[in-house]
Design a protein around this motif. Structure first.
Motif, PDB file in Angstrom:
ATOM      1  N   GLU A 274      21.282  33.817 -27.920  1.00  0.00           N
ATOM      2  CA  GLU A 274      19.882  33.400 -27.970  1.00  0.00           C
ATOM      3  C   GLU A 274      19.675  32.369 -26.872  1.00  0.00           C
ATOM      4  OE1 GLU A 274      16.284  33.915 -29.326  1.00  0.00           O
ATOM      5  OE2 GLU A 274      17.600  34.173 -31.068  1.00  0.00           O
ATOM      6  N   PHE A 275      18.571  32.510 -26.119  1.00  0.00           N
ATOM      7  CA  PHE A 275      18.326  31.635 -24.977  1.00  0.00           C
ATOM      8  C   PHE A 275      17.069  30.778 -25.190  1.00  0.00           C
ATOM      9  CE2 PHE A 275      20.392  35.499 -23.407  1.00  0.00           C
ATOM     10  CZ  PHE A 275      21.485  34.976 -22.734  1.00  0.00           C
ATOM     11  N   TYR A 276      17.201  29.486 -24.913  1.00  0.00           N
ATOM     12  CA  TYR A 276      16.076  28.551 -24.892  1.00  0.00           C
ATOM     13  C   TYR A 276      16.059  27.877 -23.521  1.00  0.00           C
ATOM     14  CZ  TYR A 276      15.287  28.550 -30.007  1.00  0.00           C
ATOM     15  OH  TYR A 276      14.979  28.888 -31.308  1.00  0.00           O
ATOM     16  N   PHE A 277      14.907  27.855 -22.864  1.00  0.00           N
ATOM     17  CA  PHE A 277      14.801  27.193 -21.565  1.00  0.00           C
ATOM     18  C   PHE A 277      13.952  25.936 -21.716  1.00  0.00           C
ATOM     19  CE2 PHE A 277      13.312  26.565 -17.188  1.00  0.00           C
ATOM     20  CZ  PHE A 277      14.532  26.601 -16.520  1.00  0.00           C
ATOM     21  N   LEU A 278      14.518  24.770 -21.336  1.00  0.00           N
ATOM     22  CA  LEU A 278      13.890  23.470 -21.519  1.00  0.00           C
ATOM     23  C   LEU A 278      13.647  22.799 -20.172  1.00  0.00           C
ATOM     24  CD1 LEU A 278      15.540  24.141 -24.179  1.00  0.00           C
ATOM     25  CD2 LEU A 278      15.837  21.690 -24.461  1.00  0.00           C
ATOM     26  N   ASN A 279      12.650  21.895 -20.146  1.00  0.00           N
ATOM     27  CA  ASN A 279      12.487  21.073 -18.959  1.00  0.00           C
ATOM     28  C   ASN A 279      13.336  19.816 -19.098  1.00  0.00           C
ATOM     29  OD1 ASN A 279      11.092  19.321 -20.656  1.00  0.00           O
ATOM     30  ND2 ASN A 279       9.079  19.759 -19.778  1.00  0.00           N
ATOM     31  N   SER A 280      13.230  18.910 -18.138  1.00  0.00           N
ATOM     32  CA  SER A 280      14.096  17.724 -18.126  1.00  0.00           C
ATOM     33  C   SER A 280      13.798  16.769 -19.278  1.00  0.00           C
ATOM     34  CB  SER A 280      13.958  16.983 -16.793  1.00  0.00           C
ATOM     35  OG  SER A 280      12.605  16.640 -16.548  1.00  0.00           O
ATOM     36  N   GLU A 281      12.620  16.914 -19.903  1.00  0.00           N
ATOM     37  CA  GLU A 281      12.291  16.078 -21.076  1.00  0.00           C
ATOM     38  C   GLU A 281      12.695  16.757 -22.384  1.00  0.00           C
ATOM     39  OE1 GLU A 281       9.793  16.425 -18.516  1.00  0.00           O
ATOM     40  OE2 GLU A 281      10.698  14.577 -17.745  1.00  0.00           O
ATOM     41  N   ARG A 282      13.451  17.839 -22.287  1.00  0.00           N
ATOM     42  CA  ARG A 282      13.939  18.624 -23.431  1.00  0.00           C
ATOM     43  C   ARG A 282      12.799  19.303 -24.206  1.00  0.00           C
ATOM     44  NH1 ARG A 282      16.463  13.922 -24.654  1.00  0.00           N
ATOM     45  NH2 ARG A 282      15.722  13.932 -26.797  1.00  0.00           N
ATOM     46  N   LYS A 283      11.706  19.562 -23.502  1.00  0.00           N
ATOM     47  CA  LYS A 283      10.620  20.324 -24.101  1.00  0.00           C
ATOM     48  C   LYS A 283      10.880  21.807 -23.873  1.00  0.00           C
ATOM     49  CE  LYS A 283       6.402  18.863 -24.007  1.00  0.00           C
ATOM     50  NZ  LYS A 283       5.032  18.478 -23.577  1.00  0.00           N
ATOM     51  N   ILE A 284      10.710  22.607 -24.927  1.00  0.00           N
ATOM     52  CA  ILE A 284      10.969  24.040 -24.836  1.00  0.00           C
ATOM     53  C   ILE A 284       9.841  24.721 -24.075  1.00  0.00           C
ATOM     54  CG2 ILE A 284      11.318  26.174 -26.144  1.00  0.00           C
ATOM     55  CD1 ILE A 284      12.369  24.423 -28.448  1.00  0.00           C
ATOM     56  N   LEU A 285      10.177  25.266 -22.914  1.00  0.00           N
ATOM     57  CA  LEU A 285       9.196  25.970 -22.101  1.00  0.00           C
ATOM     58  C   LEU A 285       9.111  27.445 -22.475  1.00  0.00           C
ATOM     59  CD1 LEU A 285       9.985  24.450 -18.579  1.00  0.00           C
ATOM     60  CD2 LEU A 285       8.311  23.671 -20.272  1.00  0.00           C
ATOM     61  N   LYS A 286      10.263  28.038 -22.819  1.00  0.00           N
ATOM     62  CA  LYS A 286      10.296  29.461 -23.143  1.00  0.00           C
ATOM     63  C   LYS A 286      11.545  29.762 -23.956  1.00  0.00           C
ATOM     64  CE  LYS A 286       7.961  33.307 -22.444  1.00  0.00           C
ATOM     65  NZ  LYS A 286       6.570  33.448 -22.872  1.00  0.00           N
ATOM     66  N   LYS A 287      11.425  30.711 -24.853  1.00  0.00           N
ATOM     67  CA  LYS A 287      12.594  31.171 -25.614  1.00  0.00           C
ATOM     68  C   LYS A 287      12.465  32.666 -25.854  1.00  0.00           C
ATOM     69  CE  LYS A 287      10.841  30.212 -30.270  1.00  0.00           C
ATOM     70  NZ  LYS A 287      11.129  29.550 -31.549  1.00  0.00           N
ATOM     71  N   GLY A 288      13.531  33.252 -26.407  1.00  0.00           N
ATOM     72  CA  GLY A 288      13.511  34.694 -26.615  1.00  0.00           C
ATOM     73  C   GLY A 288      13.617  35.459 -25.312  1.00  0.00           C
ATOM     74  N   LEU A 289      14.180  34.808 -24.297  1.00  0.00           N
ATOM     75  CA  LEU A 289      14.307  35.427 -22.987  1.00  0.00           C
ATOM     76  C   LEU A 289      15.503  36.372 -22.949  1.00  0.00           C
ATOM     77  CD1 LEU A 289      13.763  32.140 -20.981  1.00  0.00           C
ATOM     78  CD2 LEU A 289      12.112  34.002 -21.170  1.00  0.00           C
ATOM     79  N   THR A 290      15.443  37.352 -22.057  1.00  0.00           N
ATOM     80  CA  THR A 290      16.594  38.217 -21.849  1.00  0.00           C
ATOM     81  C   THR A 290      17.432  37.664 -20.706  1.00  0.00           C
ATOM     82  OG1 THR A 290      15.489  39.645 -20.224  1.00  0.00           O
ATOM     83  CG2 THR A 290      15.224  40.208 -22.565  1.00  0.00           C
ATOM     84  N   LEU A 291      18.690  38.039 -20.689  1.00  0.00           N
ATOM     85  CA  LEU A 291      19.574  37.567 -19.632  1.00  0.00           C
ATOM     86  C   LEU A 291      19.124  38.096 -18.270  1.00  0.00           C
ATOM     87  CD1 LEU A 291      22.061  36.044 -18.742  1.00  0.00           C
ATOM     88  CD2 LEU A 291      23.449  38.033 -19.356  1.00  0.00           C
ATOM     89  N   ASP A 292      18.684  39.341 -18.213  1.00  0.00           N
ATOM     90  CA  ASP A 292      18.226  39.901 -16.938  1.00  0.00           C
ATOM     91  C   ASP A 292      17.028  39.118 -16.405  1.00  0.00           C
ATOM     92  OD1 ASP A 292      20.164  41.861 -16.831  1.00  0.00           O
ATOM     93  OD2 ASP A 292      18.934  43.367 -17.841  1.00  0.00           O
ATOM     94  N   TYR A 293      16.130  38.744 -17.291  1.00  0.00           N
ATOM     95  CA  TYR A 293      14.972  37.949 -16.871  1.00  0.00           C
ATOM     96  C   TYR A 293      15.428  36.611 -16.296  1.00  0.00           C
ATOM     97  CZ  TYR A 293      10.715  35.154 -17.091  1.00  0.00           C
ATOM     98  OH  TYR A 293       9.654  34.328 -16.773  1.00  0.00           O
ATOM     99  N   LEU A 294      16.360  35.950 -16.976  1.00  0.00           N
ATOM    100  CA  LEU A 294      16.845  34.650 -16.525  1.00  0.00           C
ATOM    101  C   LEU A 294      17.518  34.749 -15.158  1.00  0.00           C
ATOM    102  CD1 LEU A 294      18.275  33.315 -19.892  1.00  0.00           C
ATOM    103  CD2 LEU A 294      16.490  32.212 -18.542  1.00  0.00           C
ATOM    104  N   LEU A 295      18.370  35.748 -14.986  1.00  0.00           N
ATOM    105  CA  LEU A 295      19.066  35.905 -13.715  1.00  0.00           C
ATOM    106  C   LEU A 295      18.072  36.172 -12.583  1.00  0.00           C
ATOM    107  CD1 LEU A 295      22.176  38.005 -14.822  1.00  0.00           C
ATOM    108  CD2 LEU A 295      22.084  35.562 -14.290  1.00  0.00           C
ATOM    109  N   GLY A 296      17.045  36.928 -12.878  1.00  0.00           N
ATOM    110  CA  GLY A 296      16.005  37.171 -11.877  1.00  0.00           C
ATOM    111  C   GLY A 296      15.254  35.904 -11.527  1.00  0.00           C
ATOM    112  N   ALA A 297      14.940  35.100 -12.541  1.00  0.00           N
ATOM    113  CA  ALA A 297      14.233  33.843 -12.306  1.00  0.00           C
ATOM    114  C   ALA A 297      15.089  32.866 -11.514  1.00  0.00           C
ATOM    115  CB  ALA A 297      13.828  33.225 -13.644  1.00  0.00           C
ATOM    116  N   PHE A 298      16.388  32.828 -11.817  1.00  0.00           N
ATOM    117  CA  PHE A 298      17.287  31.932 -11.077  1.00  0.00           C
ATOM    118  C   PHE A 298      17.419  32.375  -9.616  1.00  0.00           C
ATOM    119  CE2 PHE A 298      19.673  30.933 -15.278  1.00  0.00           C
ATOM    120  CZ  PHE A 298      18.644  30.077 -15.646  1.00  0.00           C
ATOM    121  N   ARG A 299      17.390  33.681  -9.390  1.00  0.00           N
ATOM    122  CA  ARG A 299      17.461  34.181  -8.013  1.00  0.00           C
ATOM    123  C   ARG A 299      16.241  33.739  -7.214  1.00  0.00           C
ATOM    124  NH1 ARG A 299      14.958  38.156  -5.785  1.00  0.00           N
ATOM    125  NH2 ARG A 299      14.372  39.099  -7.799  1.00  0.00           N
ATOM    126  N   VAL A 300      15.062  33.899  -7.795  1.00  0.00           N
ATOM    127  CA  VAL A 300      13.825  33.505  -7.117  1.00  0.00           C
ATOM    128  C   VAL A 300      13.803  32.000  -6.869  1.00  0.00           C
ATOM    129  CG1 VAL A 300      11.315  33.349  -7.360  1.00  0.00           C
ATOM    130  CG2 VAL A 300      12.511  35.450  -8.031  1.00  0.00           C
TER     131      VAL A 300
END
Length: 308
Positions: A274-300
């Motif tokens: 299960e993936f949770y993406f947070l900003n530097s203030e530990r606020k949840i920006l997005k969750k329920g993400l797929t690994l492929d989506y994350l890898l694509g976002a990190f590439r961009v």
């Protein structure tokens, strides 16, 4: 041309009327409704307008004393109401929920409890077609604070409320304690500034292992970690075992690898990983993400960083 426009308007109007009728139709093989649902006037031609009308007036004809004695039919009506919500305006939906709960805030808690139970079933369970933490939140809050609901029932909704308030998108993750591979303890506030990817995984479960491997070997993910823009917290949501301590010692050293026994009290973990993406203030920006989506976002993100 005028005749064609008028014909198109009539066709659109017919479609909207049909959609509205479909939305309030009780699904087959369910209990008959307890009361007649509101029907928008013909002058309302837009779907959202018609659904707002139904949502805000839905319970006007309901005899709640009877409804609580016929839970199956009550549940049918609640489900019909919930199914209209995605087509109505958010302001109308939340106002209607507040008005419904407000009717029973100081009365016998049976109806509030039943409403909260149905909301959890229709909007939060693993089998729900429509999962919405925002919509179930006011029901959980009402049940958790109602003075005339049994303590045990209230405890359930207090727990649910805690999970919702700490793991919804937009929520700030509380400073939860974790255990490190060297058996020392820490808290989330110790994580350095930067974006945070929280991954909940099992030590030797195949899908979790593959997710860890793909992230560890991804060059863009590594580059973002090395630049200090990204921190990965790999979390085992349970009491650490000797097996976990052994495996965690082999996890990527650039990650924060921890066990978090209280994770299930603060996070909705539907499946692992299960993936949770947070900003530097530990606020949840997005969750329920797929690994492929994350890898694509990190590439961009990494490509953009390199261009600068």
């Amino acid at each position: 041309m005028h005749d064609k426009i008028e014909m198109m308007k009539k066709i659109l109007y017919t479609i909207l009327l049909t959609l509205s009728a479909i939305i309030v139709t009780v699904p087959a093989k369910t209990a008959e409704p307890l009361f007649s649902y509101p029907i928008p006037p013909d002058s309302m031609q837009y779907l959202q307008q018609r659904c707002d009308y139904i949502i805000s007036r839905f319970w006007d004809r309901c005899n709640f004393d009877r409804a609580i004695r016929e839970p199956e039919r009550f549940n049918t009506d609640f489900g019909a109401w919930v199914n209209i919500m995605p087509h109505a305006s958010s302001d109308t939906v939340f106002t209607a929920i507040d008005n419904l709960l407000g009717r029973f805030a100081k009365k016998n808690g049976d109806i509030t409890l039943r409403l909260a139970q149905m909301a959890e079933n229709w909007l939060y369970s693993d089998t729900s077609e429509l999962i919405s933490e925002e919509l179930v939140l006011p029901f959980a809050r009402a049940a958790a604070s109602h003075r005339k609901i049994d303590k045990q029932e209230k405890a359930h909704f207090r727990k649910l409320l805690q999970i919702l308030e700490s793991s919804m998108e937009g929520a700030t993750v509380p400073d939860i304690e974790y255990i490190l591979p060297d058996k020392s303890k820490g808290k989330l506030q110790n994580v350095p500034s930067g974006s945070i990817l929280m991954i909940f995984t099992e030590p030797r479960e195949a899908v979790s292992s593959m997710a860890r491997l793909r992230l560890d070997t991804d060059p863009n993910t590594r580059a973002l970690i090395e630049s200090g823009q990204l921190h990965i917290i790999n979390i085992f949501p349970g009491e650490p075992t000797e097996e976990w301590f052994k495996d965690a010692a082999e996890y990527p050293s650039s990650w924060l690898n921890v066990a978090m026994p209280e994770a299930s009290e603060y996070f909705r973990i539907s499946s692992l990983p299960e993936f949770y993406f947070l900003n530097s203030e530990r606020k949840i920006l997005k969750k329920g993400l797929t690994l492929d989506y994350l890898l694509g976002a990190f590439r961009v993100t990494n490509e953009s960083r390199q261009k600068k």
